[in-house]
Design a protein around this motif. Structure first.
Motif, PDB file in Angstrom:
ATOM      1  N   THR A  31      37.615   5.871 -11.496  1.00 20.78           N
ATOM      2  CA  THR A  31      37.661   4.481 -11.062  1.00 20.78           C
ATOM      3  C   THR A  31      36.672   4.293  -9.914  1.00 20.78           C
ATOM      4  OG1 THR A  31      39.476   4.972  -9.536  1.00 20.78           O
ATOM      5  CG2 THR A  31      40.082   4.171 -11.730  1.00 20.78           C
ATOM      6  N   GLY A  32      36.567   3.059  -9.456  1.00 18.07           N
ATOM      7  CA  GLY A  32      35.697   2.773  -8.320  1.00 18.07           C
ATOM      8  C   GLY A  32      35.167   1.362  -8.382  1.00 18.07           C
ATOM      9  N   ASP A  33      34.248   1.093  -7.477  1.00 14.77           N
ATOM     10  CA  ASP A  33      33.650  -0.245  -7.424  1.00 14.77           C
ATOM     11  C   ASP A  33      32.155  -0.179  -7.719  1.00 14.77           C
ATOM     12  OD1 ASP A  33      32.845   0.967  -5.106  1.00 14.77           O
ATOM     13  OD2 ASP A  33      33.411  -0.664  -3.767  1.00 14.77           O
ATOM     14  N   PHE A  34      31.826   0.430  -8.838  1.00 16.09           N
ATOM     15  CA  PHE A  34      30.443   0.578  -9.281  1.00 16.09           C
ATOM     16  C   PHE A  34      30.278  -0.143 -10.615  1.00 16.09           C
ATOM     17  CE2 PHE A  34      32.976   4.137 -10.713  1.00 16.09           C
ATOM     18  CZ  PHE A  34      32.692   4.210 -12.062  1.00 16.09           C
ATOM     19  N   PHE A  35      29.025  -0.358 -10.999  1.00 17.42           N
ATOM     20  CA  PHE A  35      28.726  -1.007 -12.277  1.00 17.42           C
ATOM     21  C   PHE A  35      28.117   0.017 -13.225  1.00 17.42           C
ATOM     22  CE2 PHE A  35      28.576  -4.469  -9.207  1.00 17.42           C
ATOM     23  CZ  PHE A  35      29.440  -5.369  -9.805  1.00 17.42           C
ATOM     24  N   THR A  41      31.734   3.165 -21.269  1.00 12.15           N
ATOM     25  CA  THR A  41      31.157   4.468 -20.951  1.00 12.15           C
ATOM     26  C   THR A  41      32.135   5.362 -20.198  1.00 12.15           C
ATOM     27  OG1 THR A  41      28.938   3.497 -20.875  1.00 12.15           O
ATOM     28  CG2 THR A  41      29.226   5.633 -19.808  1.00 12.15           C
ATOM     29  N   ILE A  42      32.815   4.810 -19.211  1.00  4.15           N
ATOM     30  CA  ILE A  42      33.734   5.613 -18.403  1.00  4.15           C
ATOM     31  C   ILE A  42      34.902   6.113 -19.257  1.00  4.15           C
ATOM     32  CG2 ILE A  42      35.352   5.558 -16.455  1.00  4.15           C
ATOM     33  CD1 ILE A  42      32.374   5.805 -15.689  1.00  4.15           C
ATOM     34  N   GLU A  43      35.432   5.263 -20.121  1.00  2.85           N
ATOM     35  CA  GLU A  43      36.518   5.698 -21.012  1.00  2.85           C
ATOM     36  C   GLU A  43      36.064   6.859 -21.889  1.00  2.85           C
ATOM     37  OE1 GLU A  43      37.985   2.391 -23.301  1.00  2.85           O
ATOM     38  OE2 GLU A  43      38.100   1.134 -21.514  1.00  2.85           O
ATOM     39  N   LEU A  69      21.491   7.846 -23.529  1.00  2.00           N
ATOM     40  CA  LEU A  69      20.311   7.200 -22.953  1.00  2.00           C
ATOM     41  C   LEU A  69      20.472   5.691 -22.834  1.00  2.00           C
ATOM     42  CD1 LEU A  69      17.572   9.297 -24.766  1.00  2.00           C
ATOM     43  CD2 LEU A  69      18.596   9.684 -22.517  1.00  2.00           C
ATOM     44  N   ASP A  70      21.534   5.141 -23.428  1.00  2.00           N
ATOM     45  CA  ASP A  70      21.772   3.696 -23.383  1.00  2.00           C
ATOM     46  C   ASP A  70      22.532   3.268 -22.124  1.00  2.00           C
ATOM     47  OD1 ASP A  70      24.088   5.082 -24.325  1.00  2.00           O
ATOM     48  OD2 ASP A  70      24.895   3.202 -25.098  1.00  2.00           O
ATOM     49  N   VAL A  71      22.965   4.216 -21.312  1.00  3.68           N
ATOM     50  CA  VAL A  71      23.788   3.905 -20.144  1.00  3.68           C
ATOM     51  C   VAL A  71      22.921   3.435 -18.983  1.00  3.68           C
ATOM     52  CG1 VAL A  71      25.369   4.874 -18.425  1.00  3.68           C
ATOM     53  CG2 VAL A  71      25.605   5.514 -20.822  1.00  3.68           C
ATOM     54  N   GLU A  72      23.345   2.325 -18.383  1.00  4.04           N
ATOM     55  CA  GLU A  72      22.686   1.805 -17.181  1.00  4.04           C
ATOM     56  C   GLU A  72      23.676   1.873 -16.030  1.00  4.04           C
ATOM     57  OE1 GLU A  72      20.776  -2.009 -17.667  1.00  4.04           O
ATOM     58  OE2 GLU A  72      20.573  -1.624 -19.810  1.00  4.04           O
ATOM     59  N   MET A  73      23.230   2.443 -14.895  1.00  2.58           N
ATOM     60  CA  MET A  73      24.076   2.585 -13.712  1.00  2.58           C
ATOM     61  C   MET A  73      23.272   2.158 -12.484  1.00  2.58           C
ATOM     62  SD  MET A  73      25.823   6.319 -14.460  1.00  2.58           S
ATOM     63  CE  MET A  73      24.293   7.239 -14.492  1.00  2.58           C
ATOM     64  N   TYR A  75      22.091   1.671  -8.989  1.00  3.01           N
ATOM     65  CA  TYR A  75      22.339   2.227  -7.652  1.00  3.01           C
ATOM     66  C   TYR A  75      23.256   3.442  -7.611  1.00  3.01           C
ATOM     67  CZ  TYR A  75      20.322  -2.274  -6.474  1.00  3.01           C
ATOM     68  OH  TYR A  75      19.496  -3.379  -6.406  1.00  3.01           O
ATOM     69  N   ILE A  76      23.650   3.980  -8.765  1.00  2.00           N
ATOM     70  CA  ILE A  76      24.374   5.248  -8.791  1.00  2.00           C
ATOM     71  C   ILE A  76      23.718   6.129  -9.845  1.00  2.00           C
ATOM     72  CG2 ILE A  76      26.583   4.307  -7.998  1.00  2.00           C
ATOM     73  CD1 ILE A  76      27.581   4.470 -10.901  1.00  2.00           C
ATOM     74  N   ASN A  77      23.988   7.425  -9.775  1.00  2.00           N
ATOM     75  CA  ASN A  77      23.403   8.331 -10.763  1.00  2.00           C
ATOM     76  C   ASN A  77      24.384   9.442 -11.114  1.00  2.00           C
ATOM     77  OD1 ASN A  77      23.121  10.445  -8.800  1.00  2.00           O
ATOM     78  ND2 ASN A  77      21.316   9.381  -8.011  1.00  2.00           N
ATOM     79  N   VAL A  78      23.960  10.331 -11.972  1.00  2.00           N
ATOM     80  CA  VAL A  78      24.816  11.411 -12.454  1.00  2.00           C
ATOM     81  C   VAL A  78      25.285  12.283 -11.288  1.00  2.00           C
ATOM     82  CG1 VAL A  78      24.898  13.439 -13.956  1.00  2.00           C
ATOM     83  CG2 VAL A  78      23.678  11.397 -14.700  1.00  2.00           C
ATOM     84  N   GLU A  79      24.409  12.527 -10.331  1.00  2.00           N
ATOM     85  CA  GLU A  79      24.779  13.355  -9.177  1.00  2.00           C
ATOM     86  C   GLU A  79      25.944  12.754  -8.408  1.00  2.00           C
ATOM     87  OE1 GLU A  79      23.770  16.499  -8.359  1.00  2.00           O
ATOM     88  OE2 GLU A  79      22.753  16.348 -10.289  1.00  2.00           O
ATOM     89  N   ASP A  80      26.003  11.443  -8.321  1.00  5.73           N
ATOM     90  CA  ASP A  80      27.121  10.788  -7.629  1.00  5.73           C
ATOM     91  C   ASP A  80      28.448  11.103  -8.324  1.00  5.73           C
ATOM     92  OD1 ASP A  80      25.625   9.475  -5.560  1.00  5.73           O
ATOM     93  OD2 ASP A  80      24.955   8.014  -7.048  1.00  5.73           O
ATOM     94  N   PHE A  81      28.451  11.108  -9.648  1.00  5.21           N
ATOM     95  CA  PHE A  81      29.662  11.458 -10.392  1.00  5.21           C
ATOM     96  C   PHE A  81      30.033  12.919 -10.140  1.00  5.21           C
ATOM     97  CE2 PHE A  81      28.578   7.628 -12.708  1.00  5.21           C
ATOM     98  CZ  PHE A  81      29.823   7.079 -12.966  1.00  5.21           C
ATOM     99  N   LYS A  82      29.019  13.787 -10.113  1.00  2.72           N
ATOM    100  CA  LYS A  82      29.294  15.211  -9.911  1.00  2.72           C
ATOM    101  C   LYS A  82      29.811  15.484  -8.494  1.00  2.72           C
ATOM    102  CE  LYS A  82      25.764  17.612 -11.383  1.00  2.72           C
ATOM    103  NZ  LYS A  82      24.494  18.070 -11.965  1.00  2.72           N
ATOM    104  N   ILE A  83      29.327  14.764  -7.511  1.00  2.00           N
ATOM    105  CA  ILE A  83      29.833  14.926  -6.137  1.00  2.00           C
ATOM    106  C   ILE A  83      31.289  14.490  -6.066  1.00  2.00           C
ATOM    107  CG2 ILE A  83      29.635  14.073  -3.759  1.00  2.00           C
ATOM    108  CD1 ILE A  83      26.556  13.928  -4.284  1.00  2.00           C
TER     109      ILE A  83
END
Length: 94
Positions: A31-35, A41-43, A69-73, A75-83
């Motif tokens: 969860t969070g307040d990101f787009f 995608t998150i599900e 490759l169709d995912v748009e995020m 101001y966030i990236n994969v590294e943010d999810f991993k952190i």
């Protein structure tokens, strides 16, 4: 056991809640307040992470986003999810 971790990315908070038993992720909620687009995608990522060993989750996140490759995020990236994931595994909030 529930593990919770957060990460404040450039534009949004990402929060992982992991229900784990014997080192296996029985349930994962992100969860969070990101787009992120597409909206489901998150599900899909949560479903991919379920049932795997905790030490495999970071690699699964990498693979998931490498294939999607169709995912748009903005101001966030994969590294943010991993952190956020690593913080959850350590039981930390940033």
């Amino acid at each position: 056991m529930r593990k919770i971790g957060e990460h404040k990315a450039k534009k949004g908070l990402i929060r992982f809640e992991i229900e784990e038993k014997d080192g296996i992720a029985e349930n994962v909620k992100i969860t969070g307040d990101f787009f992120i687009y597409p909206e489901n995608t998150i599900e899909e990522l949560e479903k991919k992470l379920k049932g795997h060993k905790l030490e495999e989750l970071e690699h699964i996140i990498d693979e998931f986003f490498a294939m999607r490759l169709d995912v748009e995020m903005p101001y966030i990236n994969v590294e943010d999810f991993k952190i956020a994931l690593k913080n959850a595994l350590r039981g930390e909030h940033e």
